[in-house]
Design a protein around this motif. Structure first.
Motif, PDB file in Angstrom:
ATOM      1  N   ARG A 150      -7.149  52.106  -4.247  1.00  0.00           N
ATOM      2  CA  ARG A 150      -7.024  51.078  -5.291  1.00  0.00           C
ATOM      3  C   ARG A 150      -5.567  50.911  -5.718  1.00  0.00           C
ATOM      4  NH1 ARG A 150     -11.810  53.434  -7.389  1.00  0.00           N
ATOM      5  NH2 ARG A 150     -10.606  54.583  -8.961  1.00  0.00           N
ATOM      6  N   PHE A 151      -4.860  52.026  -5.856  1.00  0.00           N
ATOM      7  CA  PHE A 151      -3.447  51.975  -6.232  1.00  0.00           C
ATOM      8  C   PHE A 151      -2.628  51.240  -5.166  1.00  0.00           C
ATOM      9  CE2 PHE A 151       0.592  54.370  -5.432  1.00  0.00           C
ATOM     10  CZ  PHE A 151       1.354  53.749  -6.416  1.00  0.00           C
ATOM     11  N   ILE A 152      -2.874  51.543  -3.908  1.00  0.00           N
ATOM     12  CA  ILE A 152      -2.132  50.899  -2.814  1.00  0.00           C
ATOM     13  C   ILE A 152      -2.383  49.391  -2.827  1.00  0.00           C
ATOM     14  CG2 ILE A 152      -1.939  50.711  -0.297  1.00  0.00           C
ATOM     15  CD1 ILE A 152      -2.640  53.794  -0.265  1.00  0.00           C
ATOM     16  N   GLU A 153      -3.633  49.007  -3.015  1.00  0.00           N
ATOM     17  CA  GLU A 153      -3.956  47.579  -3.076  1.00  0.00           C
ATOM     18  C   GLU A 153      -3.288  46.911  -4.284  1.00  0.00           C
ATOM     19  OE1 GLU A 153      -5.490  45.731  -0.784  1.00  0.00           O
ATOM     20  OE2 GLU A 153      -5.369  47.588   0.395  1.00  0.00           O
ATOM     21  N   GLU A 154      -3.226  47.625  -5.386  1.00  0.00           N
ATOM     22  CA  GLU A 154      -2.561  47.100  -6.582  1.00  0.00           C
ATOM     23  C   GLU A 154      -1.088  46.823  -6.316  1.00  0.00           C
ATOM     24  OE1 GLU A 154      -1.117  48.981 -10.829  1.00  0.00           O
ATOM     25  OE2 GLU A 154      -3.051  49.645 -10.030  1.00  0.00           O
ATOM     26  N   MET A 155      -0.422  47.752  -5.612  1.00  0.00           N
ATOM     27  CA  MET A 155       0.992  47.576  -5.298  1.00  0.00           C
ATOM     28  C   MET A 155       1.202  46.430  -4.315  1.00  0.00           C
ATOM     29  SD  MET A 155       2.794  49.628  -7.136  1.00  0.00           S
ATOM     30  CE  MET A 155       1.575  49.227  -8.386  1.00  0.00           C
ATOM     31  N   LYS A 156       0.278  46.257  -3.379  1.00  0.00           N
ATOM     32  CA  LYS A 156       0.397  45.148  -2.425  1.00  0.00           C
ATOM     33  C   LYS A 156       0.287  43.800  -3.135  1.00  0.00           C
ATOM     34  CE  LYS A 156      -1.111  47.460   1.822  1.00  0.00           C
ATOM     35  NZ  LYS A 156      -2.115  47.499   2.915  1.00  0.00           N
ATOM     36  N   LYS A 157      -0.555  43.748  -4.153  1.00  0.00           N
ATOM     37  CA  LYS A 157      -0.677  42.504  -4.920  1.00  0.00           C
ATOM     38  C   LYS A 157       0.558  42.274  -5.781  1.00  0.00           C
ATOM     39  CE  LYS A 157      -5.730  42.511  -5.102  1.00  0.00           C
ATOM     40  NZ  LYS A 157      -6.922  42.679  -5.970  1.00  0.00           N
ATOM     41  N   LYS A 158       1.055  43.354  -6.363  1.00  0.00           N
ATOM     42  CA  LYS A 158       2.249  43.228  -7.212  1.00  0.00           C
ATOM     43  C   LYS A 158       3.447  42.753  -6.402  1.00  0.00           C
ATOM     44  CE  LYS A 158       5.281  45.894 -10.278  1.00  0.00           C
ATOM     45  NZ  LYS A 158       5.512  47.198 -10.950  1.00  0.00           N
ATOM     46  N   TYR A 159       3.614  43.339  -5.220  1.00  0.00           N
ATOM     47  CA  TYR A 159       4.749  43.011  -4.362  1.00  0.00           C
ATOM     48  C   TYR A 159       4.282  42.185  -3.164  1.00  0.00           C
ATOM     49  CZ  TYR A 159       7.273  46.561  -7.075  1.00  0.00           C
ATOM     50  OH  TYR A 159       7.864  47.277  -8.085  1.00  0.00           O
ATOM     51  N   TRP A 160       3.529  41.134  -3.435  1.00  0.00           N
ATOM     52  CA  TRP A 160       2.929  40.313  -2.382  1.00  0.00           C
ATOM     53  C   TRP A 160       3.970  39.630  -1.504  1.00  0.00           C
ATOM     54  CZ3 TRP A 160       4.330  35.228  -2.446  1.00  0.00           C
ATOM     55  CH2 TRP A 160       4.896  34.744  -3.636  1.00  0.00           C
ATOM     56  N   ASP A 161       5.168  39.425  -2.035  1.00  0.00           N
ATOM     57  CA  ASP A 161       6.192  38.692  -1.299  1.00  0.00           C
ATOM     58  C   ASP A 161       7.120  39.605  -0.495  1.00  0.00           C
ATOM     59  OD1 ASP A 161       7.224  39.820  -3.624  1.00  0.00           O
ATOM     60  OD2 ASP A 161       8.677  38.206  -3.960  1.00  0.00           O
ATOM     61  N   ALA A 162       6.828  40.913  -0.470  1.00  0.00           N
ATOM     62  CA  ALA A 162       7.679  41.856   0.263  1.00  0.00           C
ATOM     63  C   ALA A 162       7.325  41.855   1.753  1.00  0.00           C
ATOM     64  CB  ALA A 162       7.527  43.257  -0.314  1.00  0.00           C
TER      65      ALA A 162
END
Length: 216
Positions: free
Chosen positions: A42-54
């Motif tokens: 869940r944490f990893i998915e949260e970070m992917k959404k936060k930094y979606w443009d990376a």
């Protein structure tokens, strides 16, 4: 009772972030304490959404006091250049029950495999510097009960061993609840008995892990 105890390990008391820049590429490490694989995912998915443009959100996590479960992902980076080095920082530092995501914003210059390994490794180390870390130590929870004539001796022995009572109940006697390092249990029992002619011992002894706060 004092044999066969597992060793200590380190945990995140609070997560943190750190950043490393290499040839204009930004590597942003975010670390968080996670008690299960589901929580880490869940944490990893949260970070992917936060930094979606990376360009990349690489990840690693370690679950279990003996690192029973480990996972890592290069998220599109060349195999072995991101997730594995990130995981090795966690395991090398004795960190357990934690996850890390390193977000990369590409700076336009290729770093090569060696440069990527160095950058992802350094980013995790920078993130760890901004975390609060504690050590989970094997030990025992117990109660020392003493009358008012003996309590001064008991408190002195505890101070000598760096043991701070968790709580104290004052009634007919004084009952101190303690966390005792595994290696100190036998010694403390003998010292208490010797100092009080056998009047004070340790009751309700049970095995635990407890947190010692430390500076990273």
């Amino acid at each position: 009772m004092e044999s066969g105890r597992e060793g200590s390990y380190r945990v995140l008391l609070s997560g943190g972030e750190g950043e490393y820049v290499e040839k204009k590429s930004r590597f942003i490490a975010t670390l968080r304490a996670c008690e299960s694989e589901e929580e880490a995912v869940r944490f990893i998915e949260e970070m992917k959404k936060k930094y979606w443009d990376a360009r990349h959100n690489c990840s690693a996590f370690v679950i279990g006091s003996r690192a029973e479960l480990t996972r890592c992902s290069d998220d599109g980076e060349p195999s072995g250049t991101a997730g594995r080095p990130m995981l090795e920082v966690l395991t090398g530092e004795g960190i357990r029950n934690a996850a890390v995501v390193v977000t990369r914003y590409f700076g336009g210059v290729l770093l090569g495999t060696g440069g990527l390994v160095r950058a992802y490794t350094q980013a995790v180390k920078e993130g760890l510097r901004n975390c609060r870390v504690g050590r989970m130590r094997p030990g025992y929870e117990a109660v020392a009960e003493a009358d008012y004539g003996d309590i001064g001796k008991v408190q002195y022995l505890l101070r000598e061993r760096g043991i701070e009572p968790l709580s104290a109940e004052y009634g007919q006697n004084v009952a101190l609840r303690l966390h005792i390092p595994a290696e100190a249990l036998g010694i403390l029992k003998k010292e208490l008995a010797d100092a009080t002619s056998g009047r004070v011992g340790l009751e309700g002894i049970k095995e635990i892990y407890y947190i010692d706060k430390e500076a990273f």
